[in-house]
Design a protein around this motif. Structure first.
Motif, PDB file in Angstrom:
ATOM      1  N   ALA A  50     -43.886  -1.339 -27.063  1.00  0.00           N
ATOM      2  CA  ALA A  50     -43.148  -2.590 -27.020  1.00  0.00           C
ATOM      3  C   ALA A  50     -43.983  -3.633 -26.305  1.00  0.00           C
ATOM      4  CB  ALA A  50     -41.804  -2.401 -26.324  1.00  0.00           C
ATOM      5  N   ILE A  51     -43.651  -4.892 -26.581  1.00  0.00           N
ATOM      6  CA  ILE A  51     -44.369  -5.998 -25.961  1.00  0.00           C
ATOM      7  C   ILE A  51     -43.374  -7.091 -25.634  1.00  0.00           C
ATOM      8  CG2 ILE A  51     -44.922  -7.028 -28.212  1.00  0.00           C
ATOM      9  CD1 ILE A  51     -47.673  -7.819 -26.986  1.00  0.00           C
ATOM     10  N   SER A  52     -43.541  -7.703 -24.481  1.00  0.00           N
ATOM     11  CA  SER A  52     -42.640  -8.765 -24.067  1.00  0.00           C
ATOM     12  C   SER A  52     -42.853 -10.014 -24.918  1.00  0.00           C
ATOM     13  CB  SER A  52     -42.857  -9.084 -22.594  1.00  0.00           C
ATOM     14  OG  SER A  52     -44.196  -9.529 -22.373  1.00  0.00           O
ATOM     15  N   TRP A  53     -41.941 -10.968 -24.798  1.00  0.00           N
ATOM     16  CA  TRP A  53     -41.991 -12.144 -25.660  1.00  0.00           C
ATOM     17  C   TRP A  53     -43.299 -12.921 -25.494  1.00  0.00           C
ATOM     18  CZ3 TRP A  53     -42.614 -16.947 -23.517  1.00  0.00           C
ATOM     19  CH2 TRP A  53     -42.335 -17.062 -22.158  1.00  0.00           C
ATOM     20  N   SER A  54     -43.833 -12.920 -24.285  1.00  0.00           N
ATOM     21  CA  SER A  54     -45.064 -13.661 -24.019  1.00  0.00           C
ATOM     22  C   SER A  54     -46.310 -12.828 -24.261  1.00  0.00           C
ATOM     23  CB  SER A  54     -45.070 -14.140 -22.573  1.00  0.00           C
ATOM     24  OG  SER A  54     -45.106 -13.014 -21.696  1.00  0.00           O
ATOM     25  N   GLY A  55     -46.132 -11.524 -24.401  1.00  0.00           N
ATOM     26  CA  GLY A  55     -47.284 -10.642 -24.513  1.00  0.00           C
ATOM     27  C   GLY A  55     -47.808 -10.157 -23.179  1.00  0.00           C
ATOM     28  N   THR A  56     -47.190 -10.614 -22.104  1.00  0.00           N
ATOM     29  CA  THR A  56     -47.669 -10.263 -20.763  1.00  0.00           C
ATOM     30  C   THR A  56     -47.491  -8.782 -20.458  1.00  0.00           C
ATOM     31  OG1 THR A  56     -47.134 -12.476 -19.965  1.00  0.00           O
ATOM     32  CG2 THR A  56     -47.402 -10.741 -18.304  1.00  0.00           C
ATOM     33  N   ASP A  73     -48.920 -12.351 -32.125  1.00  0.00           N
ATOM     34  CA  ASP A  73     -49.389 -13.717 -32.330  1.00  0.00           C
ATOM     35  C   ASP A  73     -48.161 -14.556 -32.629  1.00  0.00           C
ATOM     36  OD1 ASP A  73     -51.990 -15.273 -34.382  1.00  0.00           O
ATOM     37  OD2 ASP A  73     -50.419 -16.127 -33.128  1.00  0.00           O
ATOM     38  N   ASN A  74     -47.651 -15.211 -31.614  1.00  0.00           N
ATOM     39  CA  ASN A  74     -46.419 -15.983 -31.805  1.00  0.00           C
ATOM     40  C   ASN A  74     -46.624 -17.184 -32.726  1.00  0.00           C
ATOM     41  OD1 ASN A  74     -44.952 -14.242 -30.199  1.00  0.00           O
ATOM     42  ND2 ASN A  74     -45.204 -15.475 -28.343  1.00  0.00           N
ATOM     43  N   ALA A  75     -47.841 -17.640 -32.822  1.00  0.00           N
ATOM     44  CA  ALA A  75     -48.110 -18.785 -33.700  1.00  0.00           C
ATOM     45  C   ALA A  75     -47.895 -18.436 -35.164  1.00  0.00           C
ATOM     46  CB  ALA A  75     -49.531 -19.290 -33.475  1.00  0.00           C
ATOM     47  N   THR A  76     -48.133 -17.172 -35.501  1.00  0.00           N
ATOM     48  CA  THR A  76     -47.967 -16.734 -36.891  1.00  0.00           C
ATOM     49  C   THR A  76     -46.772 -15.800 -37.054  1.00  0.00           C
ATOM     50  OG1 THR A  76     -49.473 -14.867 -36.581  1.00  0.00           O
ATOM     51  CG2 THR A  76     -50.436 -16.939 -37.337  1.00  0.00           C
ATOM     52  N   ASN A  77     -45.975 -15.656 -35.992  1.00  0.00           N
ATOM     53  CA  ASN A  77     -44.787 -14.793 -36.055  1.00  0.00           C
ATOM     54  C   ASN A  77     -45.119 -13.365 -36.487  1.00  0.00           C
ATOM     55  OD1 ASN A  77     -43.049 -16.748 -35.159  1.00  0.00           O
ATOM     56  ND2 ASN A  77     -41.721 -16.706 -36.951  1.00  0.00           N
ATOM     57  N   THR A  78     -46.197 -12.836 -35.929  1.00  0.00           N
ATOM     58  CA  THR A  78     -46.651 -11.505 -36.341  1.00  0.00           C
ATOM     59  C   THR A  78     -46.911 -10.624 -35.121  1.00  0.00           C
ATOM     60  OG1 THR A  78     -47.730 -12.523 -38.258  1.00  0.00           O
ATOM     61  CG2 THR A  78     -48.330 -10.259 -37.744  1.00  0.00           C
ATOM     62  N   VAL A  79     -46.550  -9.379 -35.270  1.00  0.00           N
ATOM     63  CA  VAL A  79     -46.819  -8.367 -34.246  1.00  0.00           C
ATOM     64  C   VAL A  79     -47.664  -7.269 -34.885  1.00  0.00           C
ATOM     65  CG1 VAL A  79     -45.799  -6.717 -32.640  1.00  0.00           C
ATOM     66  CG2 VAL A  79     -44.642  -8.872 -33.120  1.00  0.00           C
TER      67      VAL A  79
END
Length: 121
Positions: A50-56, A73-79
Motif C-alpha cells: 500500500a502507499i499513502s496518498w502523497s507517496g510518503t 504518479d498522481n499526475a497521471t492517476n496511476t499506481v
C-alpha cells in the motif's frame, strides 16, 4: 463512476520481473491511499502493498519486502507495482484498490477487476 483498471499481468518465468499498473478514473487519486492485493487459487485474498496518498508512506507484506516496490504518479492517476525475482508462489490475480485511509487493512472502498500473474518454474 469510479474505475480502477489493472494491466501488466502475464506469464513470466521464475526469477523474472513484471510491472503492474493501475489506472484510476472517476476519483481524484491524490486524495486516496492505494493498495495492491492478490488472490491465489483456493486461497483468501491477501495484502501485498500500500502507499499513502502523497507517496510518503509505503507498506509491504513482510514476505514480499525487498522484491516488490509500489509507487504512484498522481499526475497521471496511476499506481504501479514493480515485482522482481518472481516465484511460482507469486502466481495470483492481483488487484488494486483505493481508500481514503488505506494502509494494511483489507477493507478498501474501490476495487479493480484484477490482472492475472502467472510465474512458471
Amino acid at each position: 463512476q469510479v474505475q480502477l483498471v489493472e494491466s501488466g499481468g502475464g506469464l513470466v518465468q521464475a526469477g523474472g520481473s513484471l510491472t503492474l499498473s493501475c489506472a484510476a478514473s472517476g476519483l481524484t487519486l491524490s486524495t486516496y491511499a492505494m493498495g495492491w492485493f492478490r488472490q491465489a487459487p483456493g486461497k483468501e485474498r491477501e495484502f501485498v502493498s500500500a502507499i499513502s496518498w502523497s507517496g510518503t508512506f509505503t507498506y509491504y507484506a513482510d514476505s514480499l519486502k525487498g522484491r516488490f516496490t509500489i509507487s504512484r504518479d498522481n499526475a497521471t492517476n496511476t499506481v504501479y507495482l514493480q515485482m522482481n525475482s518472481l516465484k511460482p508462489d507469486d502466481t495470483a490475480v492481483y488487484y488494486c484498490a483505493a481508500d481514503l485511509v488505506g494502509g494494511r487493512k483489507m477493507e478498501y472502498t474501490y476495487w479493480g477487476q484484477g490482472t492475472q500473474v502467472t510465474v512458471s518454474s
